[in-house]
Motif scaffolding. Structure first.
Motif, mmCIF file in Angstrom:
data_model
loop_
_atom_site.group_PDB
_atom_site.id
_atom_site.type_symbol
_atom_site.label_atom_id
_atom_site.label_comp_id
_atom_site.label_asym_id
_atom_site.label_seq_id
_atom_site.Cartn_x
_atom_site.Cartn_y
_atom_site.Cartn_z
ATOM 1 N N SER A 1 0.829 -1.205 0.000
ATOM 2 C CA SER A 1 0.000 0.000 0.000
ATOM 3 C C SER A 1 0.862 1.253 0.000
ATOM 4 N N ASP A 2 0.276 2.346 -0.467
ATOM 5 C CA ASP A 2 0.811 3.698 -0.310
ATOM 6 C C ASP A 2 -0.321 4.543 0.251
ATOM 7 N N GLU A 3 0.016 5.574 1.017
ATOM 8 C CA GLU A 3 -1.040 6.451 1.513
ATOM 9 C C GLU A 3 -0.510 7.846 1.768
ATOM 10 N N ALA A 4 -1.453 8.770 1.847
ATOM 11 C CA ALA A 4 -1.131 10.165 2.140
ATOM 12 C C ALA A 4 -2.351 10.813 2.763
ATOM 13 N N GLY A 5 -2.117 11.757 3.685
ATOM 14 C CA GLY A 5 -3.195 12.549 4.246
ATOM 15 C C GLY A 5 -3.820 11.945 5.486
ATOM 16 N N LEU B 1 -9.984 -6.136 2.653
ATOM 17 C CA LEU B 1 -10.536 -5.903 3.994
ATOM 18 C C LEU B 1 -9.508 -6.202 5.075
ATOM 19 N N ASP B 2 -8.743 -7.286 4.919
ATOM 20 C CA ASP B 2 -7.725 -7.626 5.910
ATOM 21 C C ASP B 2 -6.624 -6.566 5.954
ATOM 22 N N THR B 3 -6.235 -6.077 4.786
ATOM 23 C CA THR B 3 -5.190 -5.052 4.740
ATOM 24 C C THR B 3 -5.668 -3.765 5.391
ATOM 25 N N LEU B 4 -6.918 -3.390 5.168
ATOM 26 C CA LEU B 4 -7.449 -2.180 5.790
ATOM 27 C C LEU B 4 -7.581 -2.355 7.299
ATOM 28 N N ASP B 5 -7.901 -3.554 7.754
ATOM 29 C CA ASP B 5 -7.828 -3.846 9.195
ATOM 30 C C ASP B 5 -6.426 -3.548 9.720
ATOM 31 N N HIS B 6 -5.436 -4.074 9.011
ATOM 32 C CA HIS B 6 -4.044 -3.903 9.421
ATOM 33 C C HIS B 6 -3.646 -2.425 9.450
ATOM 34 N N ILE C 1 -5.562 5.926 0.364
ATOM 35 C CA ILE C 1 -4.806 4.675 0.465
ATOM 36 C C ILE C 1 -4.923 3.948 -0.872
ATOM 37 N N SER C 2 -3.795 3.623 -1.488
ATOM 38 C CA SER C 2 -3.818 2.821 -2.707
ATOM 39 C C SER C 2 -3.229 1.453 -2.414
ATOM 40 N N LEU C 3 -3.806 0.423 -3.015
ATOM 41 C CA LEU C 3 -3.410 -0.966 -2.760
ATOM 42 C C LEU C 3 -3.071 -1.674 -4.070
ATOM 43 N N ASP C 4 -2.104 -2.586 -4.019
ATOM 44 C CA ASP C 4 -1.903 -3.551 -5.100
ATOM 45 C C ASP C 4 -2.837 -4.732 -4.864
ATOM 46 N N LEU C 5 -3.632 -5.081 -5.851
ATOM 47 C CA LEU C 5 -4.483 -6.258 -5.747
ATOM 48 C C LEU C 5 -3.650 -7.525 -5.970
ATOM 49 N N PRO C 6 -4.093 -8.682 -5.462
ATOM 50 C CA PRO C 6 -3.299 -9.915 -5.574
ATOM 51 C C PRO C 6 -2.916 -10.222 -7.021
#
Length: 260
Positions: free
Chosen positions: A5-9, A67-72, A42-47
């Protein structure tokens, strides 16, 4: 699996899910724009994409991984914004965990059971023929031509080519991972039970498949008319980041205030 993931803000989490031939870097221009507007982007790489490598033969459930990654990451409730494959995964996550999804923004959607137009079929055939001939360069060129518009800048086309090359290289090396049972089921009736607000959009120069798919999705979600992102093809957010962020932020600002 936990996804790169990458994120900002800071603020309401807004999760960006990329299209099939790309990865999370397609959102590089969007993160600072959204952060400046007061949201946590938040940007994510999908599997199977970008840095989210999947062991050979392992079954994947991208919606569960999201969902698991956002939990994390400590994001309990969020808005999901997806382009193409990302729009599909956003819908799957919303069906799997509707209490967590505050809104959806869906661009370039087509259900898999919708018959392909001649234009879409030709794009698939051109990529497949190039790969069968072991010509990765030709496959990348075919993909860039199919998924971006003639209005795309040279920088956008170069970025799309880099992402597509990475995706095709991984696909050739490892194949497509098998998918778990789709929470959407065989049809789309389950979507009519969703009460999540969800604007639907399509690039002005996208294929007719995605206009048809978007209009059907908007009907199923009772989302009103399908918005058109001008001067853009299938990868509309990549080609027009400012216009996409305006659409997304206008929607986010209309959502109810978040309760603790």
């Amino acid at each position: 699996m936990l996804l790169p993931s990458d994120e900002a803000g800071r603020g309401r989490p807004v999760v960006l899910l990329h299209a099939r031939p790309t990865d999370r870097t397609m959102w590089g221009a969007h993160l600072p724009l959204l952060a400046d507007a007061g949201v946590r982007a938040i940007s994510l790489d999908l599997p199977g994409h970008g840095g989210a490598r999947v062991p050979d033969g392992r079954e994947v459930a991208p919606w569960t991984d999201v969902l698991d990654t956002l939990d994390h990451l400590g994001a309990d409730r969020f808005v999901l914004a997806g382009n193409s494959l990302g729009a599909l995964v956003a819908l799957q996550a919303a069906v799997a965990a509707p209490e967590r999804v505050e809104g959806l923004v869906l661009v370039g959607y087509r259900p898999h059971d919708q018959p392909a137009s001649p234009r879409l079929r030709a794009a698939w055939d051109a990529e497949r023929a190039a790969l069968d001939a072991d010509d990765l360069d030709a496959a990348v060129t075919a993909g860039v031509q199919a998924w971006t518009s003639t209005d795309a800048t040279d920088d956008v086309r170069a970025h799309a080519a880099r992402m597509l090359r990475g995706q095709l290289t991984a696909q050739l090396a490892h194949g497509e991972p098998p998918l778990a049972a789709d929470p959407l089921g065989e049809g789309m009736a389950v979507l009519r039970s969703l009460t999540v607000p969800a604007p639907v959009a399509v690039g002005e120069h996208d294929m007719p498949d995605f206009f048809e798919g978007g209009e059907g999705l908007a009907r199923d979600l009772n989302a009103g008319h399908t918005a058109v992102i001008r001067a853009a093809g299938h990868l509309a957010p990549l080609e027009q980041p400012a216009a996409f962020c305006t659409l997304l932020l206008d929607f986010v600002r209309r959502l109810p205030e978040r309760r603790p």
